[in-house]
Design an enzyme around this catalytic site. Structure first.
Site, PDB file in Angstrom:
ATOM      1  N   TYR A 175       1.067  -1.321   0.229  1.00 34.52           N
ATOM      2  CA  TYR A 175      -0.480   0.042  -0.120  1.00 34.52           C
ATOM      3  C   TYR A 175       0.700   1.025  -0.037  1.00 34.52           C
ATOM      4  O   TYR A 175       0.215   2.429  -0.791  1.00 34.52           O
ATOM      5  CB  TYR A 175      -0.942  -0.407   1.545  1.00 34.52           C
ATOM      6  CG  TYR A 175      -2.156  -0.725   0.734  1.00 34.52           C
ATOM      7  CD1 TYR A 175      -2.225  -2.339   0.978  1.00 34.52           C
ATOM      8  CD2 TYR A 175      -3.729  -0.120   1.209  1.00 34.52           C
ATOM      9  CE1 TYR A 175      -2.907  -2.808   1.003  1.00 34.52           C
ATOM     10  CE2 TYR A 175      -4.334  -1.148   1.471  1.00 34.52           C
ATOM     11  CZ  TYR A 175      -4.465  -2.135   1.025  1.00 34.52           C
ATOM     12  OH  TYR A 175      -5.333  -2.444   0.639  1.00 34.52           O
ATOM     13  N   ASP A 199      -6.079  -6.844   3.926  1.00 26.76           N
ATOM     14  CA  ASP A 199      -7.478  -6.483   3.255  1.00 26.76           C
ATOM     15  C   ASP A 199      -8.208  -8.246   3.024  1.00 26.76           C
ATOM     16  O   ASP A 199      -9.069  -7.521   2.890  1.00 26.76           O
ATOM     17  CB  ASP A 199      -6.564  -5.745   2.175  1.00 26.76           C
ATOM     18  CG  ASP A 199      -8.183  -5.273   1.522  1.00 26.76           C
ATOM     19  OD1 ASP A 199      -8.969  -4.494   2.263  1.00 26.76           O
ATOM     20  OD2 ASP A 199      -8.081  -5.319   0.138  1.00 26.76           O
ATOM     21  N   ASP A 259     -11.770  -9.240   4.611  1.00 30.84           N
ATOM     22  CA  ASP A 259     -13.145  -9.400   3.395  1.00 30.84           C
ATOM     23  C   ASP A 259     -13.798 -10.754   3.908  1.00 30.84           C
ATOM     24  O   ASP A 259     -15.180 -11.317   4.121  1.00 30.84           O
ATOM     25  CB  ASP A 259     -13.014  -8.628   2.206  1.00 30.84           C
ATOM     26  CG  ASP A 259     -13.517  -7.062   1.792  1.00 30.84           C
ATOM     27  OD1 ASP A 259     -12.176  -7.008   2.941  1.00 30.84           O
ATOM     28  OD2 ASP A 259     -14.006  -7.140   1.224  1.00 30.84           O
TER      29      ASP A 259
HETATM   30  C1  IPM Z   1     -10.413  -1.788   3.940  1.00 28.27           C
HETATM   31  C2  IPM Z   1     -10.960  -1.034   2.450  1.00 28.27           C
HETATM   32  C3  IPM Z   1      -9.207   0.139   1.835  1.00 28.27           C
HETATM   33  C4  IPM Z   1      -8.642  -1.104   2.067  1.00 28.27           C
HETATM   34  C5  IPM Z   1      -9.065   0.793   0.876  1.00 28.27           C
HETATM   35  C6  IPM Z   1     -10.761   1.406   0.903  1.00 28.27           C
HETATM   36  C7  IPM Z   1      -8.363   1.720   0.374  1.00 28.27           C
HETATM   37  O1  IPM Z   1     -11.077  -1.976   1.220  1.00 28.27           O
HETATM   38  O2  IPM Z   1     -10.048  -1.341   4.256  1.00 28.27           O
HETATM   39  O3  IPM Z   1     -10.465  -2.915   3.498  1.00 28.27           O
HETATM   40  O4  IPM Z   1      -8.087  -1.192   0.850  1.00 28.27           O
HETATM   41  O5  IPM Z   1      -6.992  -0.845   3.415  1.00 28.27           O
HETATM   42 MG    MG Z   2     -10.743  -4.015   2.529  1.00 29.84          MG
END
Ligand code: IPM
Ligand code: MG
Length: 366
Positions: free
Chosen positions: A146, A251, A255
């Site tokens: 990132y 990340d 999810d």
């Molecule tokens: C999260 C989101 C963010 C990330 C995006 C919006 C940049 O997906 O907080 O997981 O990838 O960190």
């Molecule tokens: Mg995310």
């Protein structure tokens, strides 16, 4: 006591869900004798529309002044919103990354917990769910892909893009320590997730995590490759306590973990630095497709506010009260649309919208 809360309502469903979290905080204030004052901070698409930038220096200063920041969500539909015609550093997400970096929020805590009441919304089979699961994903948040150098350029006539994954031992050590500290207060197990069979950064990750583990003889450590972890999350989620991992893996895995709890609308998160300050946000996105319809699930944001009470303000009793109130409305069979059970069981629950869900939870704070 009075607490100064910076509020980033943001885009999409952000303002709707933040409104409910404030409602719940205000009720906590009434019941327990605190006041929360709110300072609205612009970030994301709304900030682009107002200032041309996803996050201004003034907004960063506002966040720094607050005791903690509560956030909704930022961003829009990446294929249709004009925000995504802008260069990458001017898009909504760039604001969030800049805020994380400026405030040194290196530790991202994402709890994934299956409420007994939501077993019906969990996509996994009963025999896989077993007694349920309760894990904490600890995601490193200010390093890795990132924040490494990136460039898109022509090299020998060929358009080439490059992103860099860098970690130094200090960055790994501080998140690893956090992970072990948290594991100590839970079931005392850390699963460190990497790709050490391929990546140098992962081999360093593993080495440093093993060094840190020596100071925590009471905590069990295991290593797991990230691809295997993605599989294990749907094969046997109950095996995990703390998952410790780098930015990009965290990340993706968070999810996945959220979805096995039934809905991303249930997942809170805290992003912490080495002070009491934190940024608290639901793990889900801005959901532009349902924004403004009053149907978004506010629970993730409300639970994020509970994390704020616990981690930034040391108000454990108050945080417990919020979490109990959430549990209570689920027990009373109120559901937003994302956590409705399958067809044949729908009759046993009451579907409610965003504001009603907020009211129900606030009413049950005591
Ligand atoms: C999260 C989101 C963010 C990330 C995006 C919006 C940049 O997906 O907080 O997981 O990838 O960190
Ligand atoms: Mg995310």
């Amino acid at each position: 006591m009075n607490y100064q809360v910076g509020v980033i309502s943001g885009d999409g469903i952000g303002p709707e869900v933040v409104r409910e979290a404030k409602k719940v905080l205000d009720k906590v204030g009434q019941v327990f004798g605190h006041t929360f004052s709110y300072d609205e901070i612009l970030m994301g698409g709304v900030s682009i529309d107002a200032t041309g930038m996803p996050l201004t220096e003034e907004a960063i200063a506002q966040a720094q002044k607050a005791d903690a920041v509560l956030m909704g969500s930022i961003g829009g539909n990446t294929s249709t919103s004009p925000w995504y015609q802008l260069p990458p550093q001017l898009r909504p997400e760039a604001g969030l990354l800049k805020l994380r970096k400026s405030l040194n929020l290196f530790a991202n805590l994402r709890p994934a917990y299956l409420y007994g009441e939501l077993k019906e919304a969990c996509p996994l089979r009963d025999d896989i769910i077993g007694d349920g699961f309760d894990m904490m994903i600890m995601r490193e948040l200010t390093g890795g892909l990132y924040f490494g150098n990136r460039v898109t350029e022509e090299r020998d006539g060929v358009l080439t893009a490059e992103d860099t994954l860098t970690y130094n031992e200090n960055e790994i050590r501080r998140i690893a320590k956090r992970g072990f500290d948290i594991a100590r207060k839970r079931r005392k197990k850390v699963t460190s997730v990497d790709k050490a069979n391929v990546l140098d950064s992962s081999r360093l990750w593993r080495k440093v995590v093993e060094e840190v583990a020596k100071d925590y003889p009471d905590v069990a450590l295991e290593h797991m490759l990230v691809d295997n972890c993605a599989m294990q999350l749907v094969k046997d989620p109950g095996q995990f306590d703390v998952i410790l991992t780098e930015n990009m893996f965290g990340d993706i895995l968070s999810d996945e973990a959220s979805m096995v709890t039934g809905s991303i609308g249930m997942l809170s998160s805290a992003s912490l630095n080495d002070t009491k300050f934190g940024l608290y946000e639901p793990s889900g996105g801005s959901a532009p497709d349902i924004a403004g319809k009053g149907i978004a699930n506010p629970i993730a944001t409300i639970l994020s506010a509970a994390m704020m009470l616990r981690y930034s303000f040391d108000l454990d009793r108050e945080a417990d009260a919020v979490e109990r109130a959430v549990q209570q409305v689920l027990k009373e069979n109120y559901r937003t649309i994302d956590i409705m059970p399958q067809e044949e069981k729908k009759a046993s629950v009451t579907q409610v919208g965003t504001a009603k869900m907020g009211d129900l939870i606030a009413e049950r704070i005591k």
